[in-house]
Design a protein around this motif. Structure first.
Motif, PDB file in Angstrom:
ATOM      1  N   UNK A  31      -9.106   4.896   1.023  1.00 49.23           N
ATOM      2  CA  UNK A  31      -9.072   6.294   1.467  1.00 49.23           C
ATOM      3  C   UNK A  31      -8.961   6.368   2.993  1.00 49.23           C
ATOM      4  N   UNK A  32      -9.008   7.614   3.494  1.00 47.14           N
ATOM      5  CA  UNK A  32      -9.024   7.830   4.936  1.00 47.14           C
ATOM      6  C   UNK A  32     -10.244   7.139   5.542  1.00 47.14           C
ATOM      7  N   UNK A  33     -10.150   6.808   6.837  1.00 50.31           N
ATOM      8  CA  UNK A  33     -11.194   5.999   7.486  1.00 50.31           C
ATOM      9  C   UNK A  33     -11.383   4.693   6.719  1.00 50.31           C
ATOM     10  N   UNK A  34     -10.257   3.982   6.585  1.00 49.75           N
ATOM     11  CA  UNK A  34     -10.251   2.731   5.831  1.00 49.75           C
ATOM     12  C   UNK A  34     -11.096   1.674   6.560  1.00 49.75           C
ATOM     13  N   UNK A  35     -11.490   0.692   5.806  1.00 46.60           N
ATOM     14  CA  UNK A  35     -12.206  -0.462   6.364  1.00 46.60           C
ATOM     15  C   UNK A  35     -11.942  -1.643   5.459  1.00 46.60           C
ATOM     16  N   UNK A  36     -12.229  -2.829   5.964  1.00 45.63           N
ATOM     17  CA  UNK A  36     -12.199  -4.030   5.123  1.00 45.63           C
ATOM     18  C   UNK A  36     -13.649  -4.444   4.914  1.00 45.63           C
ATOM     19  N   UNK A  37     -14.025  -4.646   3.677  1.00 43.83           N
ATOM     20  CA  UNK A  37     -15.395  -5.072   3.363  1.00 43.83           C
ATOM     21  C   UNK A  37     -15.337  -6.474   2.757  1.00 43.83           C
ATOM     22  N   UNK A  38     -15.984  -7.408   3.447  1.00 48.52           N
ATOM     23  CA  UNK A  38     -16.000  -8.804   2.987  1.00 48.52           C
ATOM     24  C   UNK A  38     -17.376  -9.084   2.382  1.00 48.52           C
ATOM     25  N   UNK A  39     -17.384  -9.558   1.154  1.00 47.62           N
ATOM     26  CA  UNK A  39     -18.652  -9.806   0.460  1.00 47.62           C
ATOM     27  C   UNK A  39     -18.713 -11.263   0.015  1.00 47.62           C
ATOM     28  N   UNK A  40     -19.547 -12.078   0.688  1.00 46.59           N
ATOM     29  CA  UNK A  40     -19.744 -13.443   0.195  1.00 46.59           C
ATOM     30  C   UNK A  40     -20.478 -13.392  -1.144  1.00 46.59           C
ATOM     31  N   UNK A  41     -20.051 -14.215  -2.093  1.00 52.49           N
ATOM     32  CA  UNK A  41     -20.684 -14.183  -3.420  1.00 52.49           C
ATOM     33  C   UNK A  41     -21.742 -15.275  -3.472  1.00 52.49           C
ATOM     34  N   UNK A  42     -22.832 -15.026  -2.774  1.00 50.97           N
ATOM     35  CA  UNK A  42     -23.900 -16.020  -2.663  1.00 50.97           C
ATOM     36  C   UNK A  42     -24.943 -15.874  -3.756  1.00 50.97           C
ATOM     37  N   UNK A  93      -9.703   3.666  15.660  1.00 53.10           N
ATOM     38  CA  UNK A  93      -9.018   4.952  15.483  1.00 53.10           C
ATOM     39  C   UNK A  93      -9.502   5.590  14.181  1.00 53.10           C
ATOM     40  N   UNK A  94      -9.898   6.856  14.257  1.00 55.86           N
ATOM     41  CA  UNK A  94     -10.452   7.534  13.088  1.00 55.86           C
ATOM     42  C   UNK A  94      -9.354   8.224  12.276  1.00 55.86           C
ATOM     43  N   UNK A  95      -9.728   8.602  11.044  1.00 56.87           N
ATOM     44  CA  UNK A  95      -8.918   9.482  10.191  1.00 56.87           C
ATOM     45  C   UNK A  95      -7.549   8.909   9.819  1.00 56.87           C
ATOM     46  N   UNK A  96      -7.462   7.603   9.649  1.00 63.61           N
ATOM     47  CA  UNK A  96      -6.174   7.039   9.223  1.00 63.61           C
ATOM     48  C   UNK A  96      -6.352   6.274   7.911  1.00 63.61           C
ATOM     49  N   UNK A  97      -5.238   6.154   7.201  1.00 60.61           N
ATOM     50  CA  UNK A  97      -5.172   5.296   6.013  1.00 60.61           C
ATOM     51  C   UNK A  97      -4.698   3.909   6.437  1.00 60.61           C
ATOM     52  N   UNK A  98      -5.029   2.912   5.611  1.00 62.84           N
ATOM     53  CA  UNK A  98      -4.570   1.554   5.936  1.00 62.84           C
ATOM     54  C   UNK A  98      -3.051   1.509   6.076  1.00 62.84           C
ATOM     55  N   UNK A  99      -2.345   2.261   5.248  1.00 64.68           N
ATOM     56  CA  UNK A  99      -0.875   2.253   5.270  1.00 64.68           C
ATOM     57  C   UNK A  99      -0.285   2.757   6.574  1.00 64.68           C
ATOM     58  N   UNK A 100      -1.101   3.356   7.427  1.00 65.90           N
ATOM     59  CA  UNK A 100      -0.605   3.861   8.718  1.00 65.90           C
ATOM     60  C   UNK A 100      -0.813   2.854   9.847  1.00 65.90           C
ATOM     61  N   UNK A 101      -1.298   1.674   9.547  1.00 66.62           N
ATOM     62  CA  UNK A 101      -1.553   0.684  10.597  1.00 66.62           C
ATOM     63  C   UNK A 101      -0.230   0.340  11.296  1.00 66.62           C
ATOM     64  N   UNK A 102      -0.275   0.212  12.629  1.00 66.53           N
ATOM     65  CA  UNK A 102       0.940  -0.080  13.387  1.00 66.53           C
ATOM     66  C   UNK A 102       1.101  -1.587  13.560  1.00 66.53           C
ATOM     67  N   UNK A 103       2.307  -1.992  13.989  1.00 64.55           N
ATOM     68  CA  UNK A 103       2.549  -3.424  14.218  1.00 64.55           C
ATOM     69  C   UNK A 103       1.596  -3.973  15.282  1.00 64.55           C
ATOM     70  N   UNK A 104       1.355  -3.167  16.307  1.00 67.94           N
ATOM     71  CA  UNK A 104       0.447  -3.616  17.375  1.00 67.94           C
ATOM     72  C   UNK A 104      -0.972  -3.793  16.850  1.00 67.94           C
ATOM     73  N   UNK A 105      -1.378  -2.899  15.973  1.00 70.98           N
ATOM     74  CA  UNK A 105      -2.721  -3.011  15.400  1.00 70.98           C
ATOM     75  C   UNK A 105      -2.821  -4.236  14.484  1.00 70.98           C
ATOM     76  N   UNK A 149       0.853  -1.193   0.000  1.00 66.25           N
ATOM     77  CA  UNK A 149       0.000   0.000   0.000  1.00 66.25           C
ATOM     78  C   UNK A 149       0.890   1.245   0.000  1.00 66.25           C
ATOM     79  N   UNK A 150       1.859   1.252   0.910  1.00 63.71           N
ATOM     80  CA  UNK A 150       2.714   2.440   1.031  1.00 63.71           C
ATOM     81  C   UNK A 150       3.646   2.591  -0.171  1.00 63.71           C
ATOM     82  N   UNK A 151       4.121   1.476  -0.727  1.00 60.72           N
ATOM     83  CA  UNK A 151       5.018   1.545  -1.885  1.00 60.72           C
ATOM     84  C   UNK A 151       4.299   2.130  -3.103  1.00 60.72           C
ATOM     85  N   UNK A 152       2.984   1.967  -3.155  1.00 62.89           N
ATOM     86  CA  UNK A 152       2.226   2.400  -4.334  1.00 62.89           C
ATOM     87  C   UNK A 152       1.398   3.658  -4.108  1.00 62.89           C
ATOM     88  N   UNK A 153       1.393   4.162  -2.889  1.00 61.53           N
ATOM     89  CA  UNK A 153       0.474   5.229  -2.517  1.00 61.53           C
ATOM     90  C   UNK A 153       0.634   6.472  -3.388  1.00 61.53           C
TER      91      UNK A 153
END
Ligand code: ZN
Length: 288
Positions: free
Chosen positions: A247-258, A186-198, A111-115
């Motif tokens: 984008x900012x306020x990233x999320x993961x969206x999982x969509x089963x293809x049912x 945590x609000x207002x972050x990009x996925x590329x800012x995720x920490x090791x602990x997170x 993510x960060x290499x391509x941002x």
């Protein structure tokens, strides 16, 4: 080379990527046939330019734990394949949790290499199944001037599980049956800012979400459906896609293809979801 074509009235875009149709699709081989897979260890020189690896060994050698290569049949000019592990069969739902953490670290690195090149779209699963079965993700970069028709993070409702840093839920605005979203607290972050602990926190909760989805939605015998699950058009283990919002306020969206989209939906742009997310979360919560 990919061609970006705008629709002038709606500011939507289509990508014409003719080379993509030339990509190989694994043949269904008889069980007795000798099978080989270009993403498995031992074939490192074949599938594409190596961009990144986690684990020992130089480029194009064995020993890697996660490996990233250039896609030979790209959608856009920057299109990478992230090979989840040396295993040809185990994926995020079944791999050891330490391996899931490495996959997430690879996502972050790429993510960060391509941002700087544009919107970074990270996704798993291609329609009902990727063209190569070996578990992998794709990272596609779309130029920033292209308007992406994506959702912002939906409000948190119908919580499935949470931990210190993340919450897993089925949003009221779910366009598909059994959508599962994972969002950082945590609000207002990009996925590329995720920490090791997170990442340590995200790995088990992502694995649990996928495990629940697969366990609860697997149709064991033809004609048999889990209680509460609407009739679906598949037998066996459900296919799914997930993507990480760029984008900012990233999320993961999982969509089963049912289900397949019907003419009404294609004609109107309206989604018809046959599963109330409030019921979906209760089914997913059941013991696995
Ligand atoms: Zn393989």
């Amino acid at each position: 080379m990919a061609k970006f074509v705008p629709d002038l009235t709606t500011d939507r875009w289509v990508i014409i990527a003719e080379g993509r149709s030339k990509r190989p699709v694994e043949e269904q081989t008889p069980k007795t046939a000798v099978k080989f897979c270009f993403f498995c260890p031992g074939y490192e020189k074949i599938p594409g330019e190596e961009l990144f690896r986690i684990g020992p060994g130089g480029p194009y050698t064995m020993g890697w734990k996660v490996r990233v290569i250039k896609n030979k049949y790209p959608i856009t000019d920057f299109h990478e394949v992230i090979i989840h592990s040396p295993s040809d069969t185990d994926d995020i739902d079944t791999l050891p949790i330490d391996q899931v953490k490495l996959i997430l670290q690879a996502y972050k690195d790429r993510f960060n290499a391509n941002f700087n090149n544009g919107h970074v779209i990270n996704n798993v699963g291609e329609m009902a199944g990727a063209s190569i079965r070996h578990p992998h993700s794709q990272l596609v970069v779309v130029p920033r001037q292209i308007n992406l028709d994506t959702l912002s993070q939906e409000p948190i409702q119908n919580v499935l599980v949470d931990n210190t840093n993340f919450v897993v839920y089925c949003p009221e605005f779910s366009q598909w049956p059994f959508e599962i979203w994972i969002a950082p607290k945590k609000r207002d972050t990009y996925f590329g800012q995720i920490t090791d602990l997170e990442i340590v926190d995200l790995a088990p909760i992502l694995q649990e979400a996928l495990k629940r989805l697969i366990t609860r939605l697997t149709v064991k015998e033809p004609g048999h459906f889990n209680p509460g699950v609407p009739v679906v058009h598949f037998k066996g283990v459900p296919a799914y896609n997930f993507y990480i919002h760029h984008d900012k306020n990233w999320y993961i969206r999982i969509i089963p293809r049912l289900v397949h989209r019907a003419g009404f939906e294609l004609g109107t742009g309206l989604s018809v979801n046959t599963m109330d997310p409030a019921d979906a979360v209760n089914i997913l919560k059941q013991e696995i």
